[in-house]
Design a protein around this motif. Sequence first.
Motif, PDB file in Angstrom:
ATOM      1  N   TRP A  98       0.768  -1.187   0.035  1.00 44.90           N
ATOM      2  CA  TRP A  98      -0.228  -0.048  -0.062  1.00 44.90           C
ATOM      3  C   TRP A  98       0.793   1.417  -0.067  1.00 44.90           C
ATOM      4  N   TYR A  99       1.918   1.233   0.554  1.00 41.56           N
ATOM      5  CA  TYR A  99       2.908   2.230   0.710  1.00 41.56           C
ATOM      6  C   TYR A  99       3.596   3.019  -0.542  1.00 41.56           C
ATOM      7  N   MET A 100       3.400   2.012  -1.585  1.00 41.42           N
ATOM      8  CA  MET A 100       3.978   2.399  -2.880  1.00 41.42           C
ATOM      9  C   MET A 100       2.998   3.216  -3.958  1.00 41.42           C
ATOM     10  N   LEU A 101       3.643   4.048  -4.512  1.00 41.72           N
ATOM     11  CA  LEU A 101       2.670   4.834  -5.468  1.00 41.72           C
ATOM     12  C   LEU A 101       2.713   4.137  -6.971  1.00 41.72           C
ATOM     13  N   TRP A 102       1.426   3.667  -7.277  1.00 38.09           N
ATOM     14  CA  TRP A 102       1.399   2.885  -8.475  1.00 38.09           C
ATOM     15  C   TRP A 102       0.835   3.734  -9.619  1.00 38.09           C
ATOM     16  N   ILE A 103       1.393   3.579 -10.842  1.00 40.06           N
ATOM     17  CA  ILE A 103       1.016   4.093 -11.925  1.00 40.06           C
ATOM     18  C   ILE A 103       0.654   2.848 -13.127  1.00 40.06           C
ATOM     19  N   ALA A 104      -0.587   2.690 -13.336  1.00 41.72           N
ATOM     20  CA  ALA A 104      -0.981   1.757 -14.395  1.00 41.72           C
ATOM     21  C   ALA A 104      -1.036   2.048 -15.698  1.00 41.72           C
ATOM     22  N   VAL A 105      -0.716   0.887 -16.513  1.00 41.11           N
ATOM     23  CA  VAL A 105      -0.602   1.216 -18.095  1.00 41.11           C
ATOM     24  C   VAL A 105      -1.335  -0.017 -18.500  1.00 41.11           C
ATOM     25  N   PHE A 106      -2.573   0.472 -19.421  1.00 35.85           N
ATOM     26  CA  PHE A 106      -3.277  -0.704 -20.009  1.00 35.85           C
ATOM     27  C   PHE A 106      -3.865  -0.051 -21.290  1.00 35.85           C
ATOM     28  N   HIS A 107      -4.658  -1.029 -22.007  1.00 32.69           N
ATOM     29  CA  HIS A 107      -5.310  -0.461 -23.137  1.00 32.69           C
ATOM     30  C   HIS A 107      -6.487   0.027 -22.752  1.00 32.69           C
ATOM     31  N   PRO A 108      -6.937   1.235 -23.649  1.00 30.04           N
ATOM     32  CA  PRO A 108      -8.346   1.840 -23.235  1.00 30.04           C
ATOM     33  C   PRO A 108      -9.486   1.136 -22.790  1.00 30.04           C
ATOM     34  N   PRO A 109      -9.717  -0.164 -23.544  1.00 31.72           N
ATOM     35  CA  PRO A 109     -11.071  -0.823 -23.544  1.00 31.72           C
ATOM     36  C   PRO A 109     -11.114  -1.317 -22.029  1.00 31.72           C
ATOM     37  N   ALA A 110      -9.939  -1.308 -21.277  1.00 38.06           N
ATOM     38  CA  ALA A 110      -9.961  -1.872 -20.034  1.00 38.06           C
ATOM     39  C   ALA A 110     -10.797  -0.740 -18.930  1.00 38.06           C
ATOM     40  N   LEU A 111     -10.625   0.489 -19.519  1.00 39.21           N
ATOM     41  CA  LEU A 111     -11.509   1.472 -18.798  1.00 39.21           C
ATOM     42  C   LEU A 111     -12.928   1.198 -18.306  1.00 39.21           C
ATOM     43  N   HIS A 112     -13.537   0.179 -19.287  1.00 38.19           N
ATOM     44  CA  HIS A 112     -15.180   0.037 -19.494  1.00 38.19           C
ATOM     45  C   HIS A 112     -15.039  -1.404 -18.468  1.00 38.19           C
ATOM     46  N   VAL A 113     -14.095  -2.014 -17.899  1.00 39.02           N
ATOM     47  CA  VAL A 113     -14.268  -3.148 -16.932  1.00 39.02           C
ATOM     48  C   VAL A 113     -14.549  -2.756 -15.539  1.00 39.02           C
ATOM     49  N   PRO A 114     -15.628  -2.831 -14.984  1.00 37.46           N
ATOM     50  CA  PRO A 114     -15.967  -2.252 -13.630  1.00 37.46           C
ATOM     51  C   PRO A 114     -14.807  -2.852 -12.592  1.00 37.46           C
ATOM     52  N   ALA A 115     -14.324  -4.011 -12.555  1.00 40.03           N
ATOM     53  CA  ALA A 115     -13.529  -4.344 -11.580  1.00 40.03           C
ATOM     54  C   ALA A 115     -12.271  -3.749 -11.688  1.00 40.03           C
ATOM     55  N   TRP A 116     -11.652  -3.440 -12.862  1.00 39.02           N
ATOM     56  CA  TRP A 116     -10.576  -2.901 -13.209  1.00 39.02           C
ATOM     57  C   TRP A 116     -10.546  -1.382 -12.855  1.00 39.02           C
ATOM     58  N   ARG A 117     -11.698  -0.767 -13.219  1.00 39.89           N
ATOM     59  CA  ARG A 117     -12.070   0.703 -12.502  1.00 39.89           C
ATOM     60  C   ARG A 117     -11.791   0.857 -11.100  1.00 39.89           C
ATOM     61  N   ALA A 118     -12.395  -0.116 -10.588  1.00 35.88           N
ATOM     62  CA  ALA A 118     -12.335   0.076  -9.190  1.00 35.88           C
ATOM     63  C   ALA A 118     -11.008  -0.297  -8.680  1.00 35.88           C
ATOM     64  N   LEU A 119     -10.003  -1.237  -9.255  1.00 36.31           N
ATOM     65  CA  LEU A 119      -8.627  -1.305  -8.674  1.00 36.31           C
ATOM     66  C   LEU A 119      -7.924  -0.027  -8.843  1.00 36.31           C
ATOM     67  N   VAL A 120      -8.258   0.730  -9.881  1.00 45.30           N
ATOM     68  CA  VAL A 120      -7.360   1.879 -10.186  1.00 45.30           C
ATOM     69  C   VAL A 120      -7.790   2.971  -9.266  1.00 45.30           C
ATOM     70  N   HIS A 121      -9.163   2.998  -9.166  1.00 47.65           N
ATOM     71  CA  HIS A 121      -9.589   4.018  -8.288  1.00 47.65           C
ATOM     72  C   HIS A 121      -8.973   3.704  -6.708  1.00 47.65           C
ATOM     73  N   GLU A 122      -9.270   2.408  -6.328  1.00 47.21           N
ATOM     74  CA  GLU A 122      -8.479   2.119  -5.081  1.00 47.21           C
ATOM     75  C   GLU A 122      -7.056   2.291  -4.827  1.00 47.21           C
ATOM     76  N   HIS A 123      -6.381   1.888  -5.688  1.00 51.42           N
ATOM     77  CA  HIS A 123      -4.860   1.674  -5.507  1.00 51.42           C
ATOM     78  C   HIS A 123      -4.056   2.466  -6.086  1.00 51.42           C
ATOM     79  N   CYS A 124      -4.396   3.104  -7.459  1.00 53.59           N
ATOM     80  CA  CYS A 124      -3.637   3.799  -8.425  1.00 53.59           C
ATOM     81  C   CYS A 124      -3.491   5.339  -8.039  1.00 53.59           C
ATOM     82  N   TRP A 125      -2.051   5.609  -8.124  1.00 55.07           N
ATOM     83  CA  TRP A 125      -2.058   7.012  -7.917  1.00 55.07           C
ATOM     84  C   TRP A 125      -2.360   8.109  -9.408  1.00 55.07           C
ATOM     85  N   ASP A 126      -1.964   7.243 -10.629  1.00 52.12           N
ATOM     86  CA  ASP A 126      -2.171   7.764 -11.730  1.00 52.12           C
ATOM     87  C   ASP A 126      -2.142   6.473 -12.762  1.00 52.12           C
TER      88      ASP A 126
END
Length: 464
Positions: free
Chosen positions: A72-100
């Motif tokens: 949790w103490y790390m600042l995470w930056i995710a890199v993925f393909h644009p269609p992943a933005l429409h996957v609810p589970a992935w959107r939740a992961l990015v929102h909860e854990h990723c800095w950008d």
Amino acid sequence: MNPTPILCLAVGDRGVLDAAAAALPGWTLCRAAGLAEARRALRVQPAPVGLLLFDADPRGEEALDAFLREHWYMLWIAVFHPPALHVPAWRALVHEHCWDFHTWPLDAARLHHTIGHAQGMAALRGAPSGGDGQCGSGTPEAADGPCCAPDAALTGRSAAIVRLRGQIGKVAGASAPVLIWGESGSGKELVAKAVHLHSPRAAGPFVPVNCGAMPASLIQSELFGYERGAFTGAAREKQGLIESAAGGSLFLDEIGDLPMELQANLLRFLQEKTICRVGATRSVEVDVRVIAASHVQLQQAVQRGAFREDLYYRLNVLALDVPPLRDRRDDVAALAGHFFQLYGAERAPRLRGFSSRAMQMLREHDWPGNVRELINRVRRAMVMAEGRLISAADLGLAEPAVQSDGAPLGDARSRAERDAIDASLLRAGRNMTVAARELGVSRMTLYRLLAKHGIAPPSRASQP
């Protein structure tokens, strides 16, 4: 070459690691293909910033969620393909854990800027000194960092705790009994463990015994053991706790609760270094160092006739006093940070630390329950907090509406407004646009609020 490492974690095809490396010349990259490899890499070389690289639609959300909670103490930056933005589970992961986040194909200039900003924020915030929570030194003086889990009660730089660490260093090298006094919850057992771990007996067992928790009828057999047939139900011989600590240390917690008849047996053991099991006809020599602790003053118990005077002087060869937490207020912030890290798996996903007001209230509290109370308040707040920062209310330390010094309700509201602005600017990385949006006001209104509360506005370089 930037010396601060960045963990590049490929989730899926490891070919994305090469693509990231090509876009990030000049950065020190630690490559990992999969979560297991990433865990091993972080144990060897901790990193404050991490890149999550996906080659296809994200999958394995549960395992990834567990990994990100663990780090949790790390600042995470995710890199993925644009269609992943429409996957609810992935959107939740990015929102909860990723800095950008970024999308393929990579914009190298923008990624450079994001990583540089993340590195700067990580440096300001500070990161754990090791992924596995281990210290690099075995001396008590090295125990002021939050990574020293066995010496958690010794965390800090206050005069009281520095003096105690110095005393532990002297006491640990001797072989005489140690008597520890301290209020309930102050960390007496952790101090006893520190004495053991810094002694020549560190490789031997550390056996704790709570003298106040065992029934009086069982203490004799539990401490000294028994032979087969010594009493009804003794179907086989049993080694006692004293024997099980051979070569190491026996910690007798709440020694003042030991019945008087057992005190005589313990005194005999301390004098002769031998024990006699219940039902045995011969004595057994045992090499054990005794460390005892009590939350009551044993000298007063001796005067009341509740504790043997000869046993008291036999135990009180090397004495240590554990200071209460109210006498080491300067250490509270370091301790709170240590426990926030130690129990990181229990925290709410978006939680990043403590608000400035929460830290102030922690320092001002009297802590009648000492370190144990602090642990309980921090753990409860980590589970119940709903924002990104733990508030004083989450800790159960919220101020009353009217202060004891007669401050009116309006002053309390003004302080709350200032704290909200400070916290929002911190979360937004001093970005006025983001902070204003989060607070629900315009940029011009936010500038007026900064002037009202005497808060210096961010420099233009930090604005978009």
